[in-house]
Design a protein around this motif. Sequence first.
Motif, PDB file in Angstrom:
ATOM      1  N   THR A 245      28.612  31.938  28.077  1.00  0.00           N
ATOM      2  CA  THR A 245      27.780  32.561  29.107  1.00  0.00           C
ATOM      3  C   THR A 245      28.359  32.437  30.511  1.00  0.00           C
ATOM      4  O   THR A 245      28.407  33.443  31.242  1.00  0.00           O
ATOM      5  N   PRO A 246      28.846  31.266  30.946  1.00  0.00           N
ATOM      6  CA  PRO A 246      29.429  31.218  32.297  1.00  0.00           C
ATOM      7  C   PRO A 246      30.633  32.149  32.463  1.00  0.00           C
ATOM      8  O   PRO A 246      30.834  32.730  33.546  1.00  0.00           O
ATOM      9  N   LEU A 247      31.418  32.321  31.406  1.00  0.00           N
ATOM     10  CA  LEU A 247      32.573  33.219  31.468  1.00  0.00           C
ATOM     11  C   LEU A 247      32.109  34.662  31.602  1.00  0.00           C
ATOM     12  O   LEU A 247      32.676  35.440  32.389  1.00  0.00           O
ATOM     13  N   MET A 248      31.102  35.034  30.840  1.00  0.00           N
ATOM     14  CA  MET A 248      30.580  36.394  30.910  1.00  0.00           C
ATOM     15  C   MET A 248      29.880  36.652  32.242  1.00  0.00           C
ATOM     16  O   MET A 248      29.940  37.764  32.789  1.00  0.00           O
TER      17      MET A 248
ATOM     18  N   ALA B 224      20.427  40.648  34.103  1.00  0.00           N
ATOM     19  CA  ALA B 224      20.937  40.986  35.432  1.00  0.00           C
ATOM     20  C   ALA B 224      22.408  40.628  35.595  1.00  0.00           C
ATOM     21  O   ALA B 224      23.086  41.164  36.485  1.00  0.00           O
ATOM     22  N   ASP B 225      22.910  39.742  34.737  1.00  0.00           N
ATOM     23  CA  ASP B 225      24.345  39.419  34.730  1.00  0.00           C
ATOM     24  C   ASP B 225      25.137  40.406  33.886  1.00  0.00           C
ATOM     25  O   ASP B 225      26.357  40.235  33.725  1.00  0.00           O
ATOM     26  N   ASN B 226      24.451  41.404  33.312  1.00  0.00           N
ATOM     27  CA  ASN B 226      25.066  42.383  32.408  1.00  0.00           C
ATOM     28  C   ASN B 226      25.600  41.708  31.133  1.00  0.00           C
ATOM     29  O   ASN B 226      26.616  42.118  30.577  1.00  0.00           O
ATOM     30  N   ILE B 227      24.886  40.680  30.695  1.00  0.00           N
ATOM     31  CA  ILE B 227      25.183  40.044  29.410  1.00  0.00           C
ATOM     32  C   ILE B 227      24.082  40.462  28.440  1.00  0.00           C
ATOM     33  O   ILE B 227      22.897  40.234  28.705  1.00  0.00           O
ATOM     34  N   ARG B 228      24.473  41.059  27.350  1.00  0.00           N
ATOM     35  CA  ARG B 228      23.512  41.541  26.357  1.00  0.00           C
ATOM     36  C   ARG B 228      23.548  40.634  25.129  1.00  0.00           C
ATOM     37  O   ARG B 228      24.587  40.101  24.771  1.00  0.00           O
TER      38      ARG B 228
END
Length: 234
Positions: free
Chosen positions: A118-121, A167-171
């Motif tokens: 998650t932090p990378l994405m 909102a981070d565009n991580i699905r």
Amino acid sequence: MTAEKVALVTAGGSGMGAGAARRLAADGFRVAILSSSGKGEALATELGGFGVTGSNKSNDDLKRLVDGALAKWGRIDVLVNSAGHGPRAPITEITDEQWHAGLDTYLLNVIRPTRLVTPLMQAQKNGAIINISTAWAFEPSAMFPTSAVFRAGLAAFTKIFTDTHAADNIRMNNVLPGWIDSLPQLDARRDSVPMKRYGKVEEIAATISFLASDGAAYITGQNIRVDGGLTRSV
């Protein structure tokens, strides 16, 4: 570092995990595969990727997968979480230890690698996480008690995760397979399916491929049944 897209697949040595890895490689992804048997490492080599022999129950093994992919390609775009098989027994005969094993197998298998990627994405402002769940997450079967219980929990985790990170565009989405041809094929199971056949590993892989693609950029937080019409609840 590379501009090519990179996919990680856990429990990817055989079955639906391996099918997903093959399809994503065919789609042009660089693939890194984790499996406990060594088959994932061999498959990754065959696909021109990177493999780790280890367990998705081990944070250290998962970190080796993530760190190895980053060292080789510099990014992670997709995470596919597959799983092994957890304990099965009559519901009141499942021991505490077996429930904990089911938690490890069917829920923490997603949570552990998700924490790592998650932090990378977030830094990339892009990422897709796809979890192989089960058709029985919402219509539970006594045949698969620990799977059904903890994959219902996975649906809750997925909703909270997507509310937090959309909102981070991580699905994140879950694929819910029914009877698939990587399992032993029994007439009674086949006949219970409205389509009167087992699904194919390649059909699960195609669904994962779509969810990993830009065409699915507006799909998140969903539980997508791929079961030939076996389950029907909303």
